[in-house]
Design an enzyme around this catalytic site. Structure first.
Site, PDB file in Angstrom:
ATOM      1  N   ALA A 175      37.586  38.193  39.145  1.00 40.07           N
ATOM      2  CA  ALA A 175      38.194  38.336  40.465  1.00 40.07           C
ATOM      3  C   ALA A 175      37.182  38.673  41.546  1.00 40.07           C
ATOM      4  O   ALA A 175      37.289  38.197  42.683  1.00 40.07           O
ATOM      5  CB  ALA A 175      39.279  39.409  40.422  1.00 40.07           C
ATOM      6  N   ASP A 176      36.171  39.475  41.223  1.00 38.54           N
ATOM      7  CA  ASP A 176      35.166  39.869  42.217  1.00 38.54           C
ATOM      8  C   ASP A 176      34.503  38.679  42.885  1.00 38.54           C
ATOM      9  O   ASP A 176      34.062  38.748  44.036  1.00 38.54           O
ATOM     10  CB  ASP A 176      34.047  40.707  41.583  1.00 38.54           C
ATOM     11  CG  ASP A 176      34.531  41.801  40.671  1.00 38.54           C
ATOM     12  OD1 ASP A 176      35.717  41.790  40.294  1.00 38.54           O
ATOM     13  OD2 ASP A 176      33.718  42.660  40.313  1.00 38.54           O
ATOM     14  N   SER A 177      34.398  37.580  42.143  1.00 38.15           N
ATOM     15  CA  SER A 177      33.706  36.397  42.659  1.00 38.15           C
ATOM     16  C   SER A 177      34.355  35.870  43.933  1.00 38.15           C
ATOM     17  O   SER A 177      33.701  35.176  44.725  1.00 38.15           O
ATOM     18  CB  SER A 177      33.688  35.290  41.598  1.00 38.15           C
ATOM     19  OG  SER A 177      35.002  34.861  41.281  1.00 38.15           O
ATOM     20  N   LEU A 178      35.623  36.188  44.147  1.00 40.14           N
ATOM     21  CA  LEU A 178      36.315  35.692  45.337  1.00 40.14           C
ATOM     22  C   LEU A 178      35.841  36.389  46.610  1.00 40.14           C
ATOM     23  O   LEU A 178      36.160  35.938  47.715  1.00 40.14           O
ATOM     24  CB  LEU A 178      37.827  35.828  45.168  1.00 40.14           C
ATOM     25  CG  LEU A 178      38.414  35.033  43.995  1.00 40.14           C
ATOM     26  CD1 LEU A 178      39.928  35.153  43.966  1.00 40.14           C
ATOM     27  CD2 LEU A 178      37.993  33.566  44.046  1.00 40.14           C
ATOM     28  N   TYR A 179      35.093  37.471  46.463  1.00 32.38           N
ATOM     29  CA  TYR A 179      34.387  38.052  47.601  1.00 32.38           C
ATOM     30  C   TYR A 179      32.989  37.461  47.724  1.00 32.38           C
ATOM     31  O   TYR A 179      32.512  37.218  48.826  1.00 32.38           O
ATOM     32  CB  TYR A 179      34.269  39.570  47.440  1.00 32.38           C
ATOM     33  CG  TYR A 179      33.523  40.242  48.579  1.00 32.38           C
ATOM     34  CD1 TYR A 179      34.211  40.760  49.665  1.00 32.38           C
ATOM     35  CD2 TYR A 179      32.135  40.352  48.571  1.00 32.38           C
ATOM     36  CE1 TYR A 179      33.536  41.364  50.721  1.00 32.38           C
ATOM     37  CE2 TYR A 179      31.448  40.955  49.617  1.00 32.38           C
ATOM     38  CZ  TYR A 179      32.154  41.456  50.691  1.00 32.38           C
ATOM     39  OH  TYR A 179      31.463  42.038  51.733  1.00 32.38           O
TER      40      TYR A 179
END
Length: 392
Positions: A175-179
């Site tokens: 999920a972090d990759s979406l930042y």
């Protein structure tokens, strides 16, 4: 029903999308240099709490921002790098410089970018963490249209454009990759007037959202390791900072998309859904614990997630994406809560260390991404006080 294999474990999913890479995934694979730079400081801070006012006026908000930013500048001497941990800090420093009119914060980001020769971190091929700093380079490109500043970012994004989804691997598996990567891609389309970058962004985002966004809970599971894990109270594990990365990343994507862009409605829908859910989980102290659906199980609030939540919702109010009457009180309460964890020295405490799930930490724990989230939040809180034209 689609069967996904992850770390030797068979998982069941109800989405018809490619399976994940079969690889062993530490929380954040990092080099020794990156670990040293991101390690922050968990030593006790004898300076005591800072005497900061939570009143919403420019002087008080900016005083808090400068105190925290100045501490981080001293703390980061000799540690600056291009990895993902510093990417939010660079954006936060640029926002702080614009808000406070103190050029030092801008100048250190420009200086370090020049030292890096505008290169991205190159730890793993097409890894979103390594592309996160591109967002700062793009902001600095807007000041001086020197294409050297975005050349490597554009080259890396060109590789994503031609990347074909393969049954054994996806690019953004956490999920972090979406930042980290999407806003840079969307902004590259705006810079170059070429839609291919945002089209690629939307393609990869959709895959990640399909896997990890719970349409009932309106929250993201961090990655496949936590899809089936439960909190002590039996509820699903939704890591606060993981959702903070997503909400802030969605806000950044929306800032990069033109007002009439056909992609905007679905990102606004996601942003509103998540904001409503997260606002409803705010604790009495104004902040959020690391496990969003079992917050009483965690002793301390977590300021990096809380900072990203406050930043995103304050931006939403300022941009007219969120209802001010509903969300301004949430932002005000969140900002007041963050200020309680600033030491007189300027250290922002209660930042969870690098990880991928809820956990415990010390009150003095401080990391650069937490500072970045705080400064971004402050810049938008300051904007709520009056009308300021912000670049990002």
């Amino acid at each position: 029903m689609k069967t996904m294999k992850w770390m030797g474990t068979v998982l069941l999913a109800t989405v018809s999308v490619p399976v994940f890479a079969q690889e062993t995934l530490p929380a954040k694979p990092m080099t020794a240099l990156a670990i040293a730079a991101a390690a922050g400081d968990q030593d006790a801070d004898a300076s005591g709490p800072a005497k900061l006012s939570s009143k919403l006026n420019h002087a008080d908000v900016q005083r808090a921002m400068k105190l925290v930013a100045d501490w981080q500048l001293k703390q980061s001497e000799g540690k600056w790098n291009q990895d993902w941990t510093y990417a939010p800090l660079y954006l936060g420093l640029l926002a702080a410089s614009e808000t406070t009119k103190d050029s030092r914060y801008h100048d250190v980001v420009l200086s370090k970018s020049e030292e890096f020769q505008w290169k991205l971190w190159n730890n793993r091929p097409l890894h979103a963490d390594d592309e996160a700093i591109a967002q700062a380079y793009e902001l600095l490109w807007h000041e001086k249209h020197d294409d050297v500043r975005i050349a490597e970012a554009r080259s890396r994004f060109d590789q994503i454009v031609v990347y074909q989804d393969k049954p054994e691997k996806e690019l953004w598996w956490w999920a972090d990759s979406l930042y980290m990567a999407p806003a840079g891609l969307a902004e590259m389309s705006r810079i170059t007037d070429d839609p291919k970058y945002k089209v690629a962004m939307d393609r990869e985002w959709a895959l990640t959202q399909a896997h990890f966004y719970n349409t009932d809970d309106h929250l993201f599971t961090r990655d496949a390791r936590t899809l089936s894990t439960k909190e002590k109270n039996g509820k699903p594990v939704y890591w606060a900072r993981g959702n903070g990365w997503v909400l802030a990343g969605t806000a950044n994507v929306l800032q990069a998309l033109p007002k009439n862009d056909p992609l905007r409605p679905k990102y606004e829908k996601l942003f509103r859904e998540m904001s409503a859910r997260i606002a409803g989980l705010q604790m009495s102290d104004g902040l959020w614990r690391t496990g969003l659906l079992d917050q009483e199980a965690y002793a301390l609030p977590e300021t990096s997630a809380s900072g990203f939540f406050v930043y995103a919702m304050a931006w939403g109010v300022n941009a007219g994406v969120l209802d001010a009457k509903t969300y301004k009180p949430v932002v005000e309460k969140g900002w007041a809560g963050l200020l309680k964890h600033v030491y007189a020295s300027g250290r922002l405490g209660c930042v969870q260390p690098i990880g991928f799930a809820p956990g415990q930490f010390e009150t003095s724990s401080s990391y650069v991404y937490g500072t970045g989230a705080f400064l971004l939040a402050g810049s938008q809180v300051d904007r709520m006080v009056g009308t300021k034209k912000h670049a990002h």
